[in-house]
Write an enzyme that holds these catalytic residues in place. Structure first.
Site, mmCIF file in Angstrom:
data_model
loop_
_atom_site.group_PDB
_atom_site.id
_atom_site.type_symbol
_atom_site.label_atom_id
_atom_site.label_comp_id
_atom_site.label_asym_id
_atom_site.label_seq_id
_atom_site.Cartn_x
_atom_site.Cartn_y
_atom_site.Cartn_z
ATOM 1 N N GLY A 234 5.473 5.579 -2.727
ATOM 2 C CA GLY A 234 6.286 6.785 -2.655
ATOM 3 C C GLY A 234 7.766 6.443 -2.661
ATOM 4 C CE LYS B 189 11.268 9.151 13.250
ATOM 5 N NZ LYS B 189 12.379 9.785 12.498
ATOM 6 N N GLY C 273 14.408 4.529 10.952
ATOM 7 C CA GLY C 273 14.799 4.305 9.565
ATOM 8 C C GLY C 273 15.494 2.970 9.401
ATOM 9 C CG LEU D 15 -1.714 -1.253 1.533
ATOM 10 C CD1 LEU D 15 -2.600 -1.043 2.752
ATOM 11 C CD2 LEU D 15 -2.539 -1.675 0.329
ATOM 12 C CB ALA E 229 -3.234 -0.205 -2.979
#
EC number: 1.1.1.3
Length: 457
Positions: free
Chosen positions: A15, A206, A135, A12, A46
């Site tokens: 980017g 975070k 990350g 999904l 998607a």
């Protein structure tokens, strides 16, 4: 050995991170399959617009706008859309259908993590989220698994690459915050609207995730005390350098004992802080991230690496995908999140820390005794005091939003005789903040020019 069926993977979002996850999965699918013991078949991606340009070239037949149908056909769903909705609804639908979910959505986990983890536990699925807090840095698994038998005392994290890049430029190159932010934007480290980074929202999300894992307790993101870097000046960074410190935006999660009740709780906060140049976090430069963990048995541990970037974050996502796929092959229910400690989240006022306070004082007899008395009245002990001639012009004062109004006891610059830089011993945040307020209001103090917490010492 009986060969396991292919596992169907739904993605999904396509980017910067999503497109690289898809490309790596297609390119290295056979190698990943050999590590899992089953084929990994990307059945669809998607997106909102199938014709939009992507960072990498991917087969057009994989794209669809029908996320719900794609979810229902998958064994594992990778959510990289970002935002709260429809990501929350899609993850719930995925979990309720029995699929495991891999996500890097820190905002969603910080706000709705409890709901999502409970949904996963109810159906025996599992939610993986290594990419949500650091990350490419592997920090979620160490906290959840490797340190599960230890007692984590404190976490100090540089968890936002944009702010670390900006503060590093100010320290190394002497940039102003505005110039450093412009450079970060030009290099792609900062978004067109950098508010989430420079105001500490990203780091606070975070911090909530890390605190939840480290202390096995729910930590709402709204309980994380937050202060960004917009009030940090070049003068503060230069003063820090001369004193042997570097300014970093830290996410701090720690065990705290209420001094009144004796109850143990946890506190989570994000703010700029002075870090000794001898501390490992001081060596974290550029847009890198690092998480420093203080554990009772394991001692001090540091996890360092790229905190952002499409390719780097894709590495963490694929690591979670392999873990999820291995779980399917091995069978059995997912491992539930450990939230059994139920430690209360305490107010930041109960935190013990240190301050560096810079004052401009007036020409009057007994000024040092007056200032010492203010510290004594609030139960705060002075560790060091440096005195130097004050600049001819009145310096800028500390931002009133952080520590209360700045003082202006003198009627003009002619009354300023010296600059005092005071570092305190550890005291409660409440006592330290009250001390700063009393200093600002005292006529012996022309201005409180800087207040910075000192951490990691």
């Amino acid at each position: 050995m009986i060969e396991y069926r292919n596992l169907k993977i739904a993605l999904l979002g396509a980017g910067s991170v999503g497109s690289r996850v898809a490309a790596l999965l297609l390119e290295h699918g056979d190698e990943l399959a050999s590590r899992v013991g089953a084929g990994l078949e990307l059945v669809g991606i998607a997106v909102r617009d199938v014709e939009a340009e992507r960072d990498v070239t991917l087969p057009k037949e994989l794209f669809t706008t029908d996320a719900e149908s794609l979810i229902l056909s998958a064994d594992i769903v990778i959510e990289l859309m970002g935002g709260i909705e429809p990501a929350r609804s899609y993850i719930l639908k995925s979990l309720n259908s029995g699929a495991d979910v891999v996500t890097g959505n820190k905002a969603l986990l910080a706000l709705h993590g409890t709901e999502l983890f409970e949904a996963a536990e109810q159906v025996g699925a599992q939610l993986f989220y290594e990419a949500a807090a650091g990350g490419a840095i592997p920090i979620i698994r160490p906290l959840r698994d490797s340190l599960a038998g230890d007692r984590v005392q404190r976490i100090l994290g540089i968890v936002n690459g944009t702010t670390n890049f900006i503060l590093d430029r100010m320290d190394v190159d002497g940039d102003t915050l505005e110039d450093a932010l412009a450079t970060a934007t030009a290099l792609g480290y900062a978004e067109a609207d950098p508010t989430a980074d420079i105001e500490g929202f990203d780091a606070a999300q975070k911090a909530a995730i890390l605190a939840r894992l480290a202390f096995h307790s729910a930590v709402p993101v709204e309980a994380v005390s937050r202060e960004g870097i917009t009030g940090v000046t070049a003068a503060q960074v230069e003063r820090a350098r001369r004193s042997g410190y570097v300014v970093k935006l830290l996410a701090i999660c720690e065990r705290v004992v209420d001094p009144v009740t004796g109850e143990e709780g946890i506190a989570a906060r994000v703010h700029p802080a002075l870090v000794s140049r001898l501390h490992p976090l001081a060596a974290v430069h550029g847009a890198k991230n690092a998480v420093f963990v203080e554990a009772e048995a394991a001692g001090d541990l540091m996890f360092y690496g790229a905190g952002a970037g499409g390719l780097e974050t894709a590495s963490a996502v694929l690591g979670d995908l392999v873990s999820a796929a291995r779980r399917h092959v091995a069978g059995g229910p997912g491992v539930a999140e450990s939230l059994t400690a139920h430690l209360p989240v305490l107010d930041i006022g109960k935190v013990q820390t240190r301050y560096q306070i810079t004052l401009e004082v007036v020409d009057a007899t007994g000024v040092l005794a007056t200032i010492a008395g203010i510290f004594s009245d609030h139960g705060v002990s002075v560790e060091t005091l440096e005195q130097s001639a004050a600049p001819a012009a009145r310096p800028e004062t500390v931002q009133p939003t952080a520590f209360g109004a700045a003082g202006h006891g003198a009627t003009g610059a002619d009354h300023i005789t010296a600059t005092l830089v005071i570092v305190t011993h550890r005291a409660s945040e409440k006592s330290l903040a009250a001390t700063v307020g009393s200093l600002a209001a005292n006529p012996a103090v022309s201005s409180v020019t800087s207040v910075m917490r000192v951490e990691g010492a």
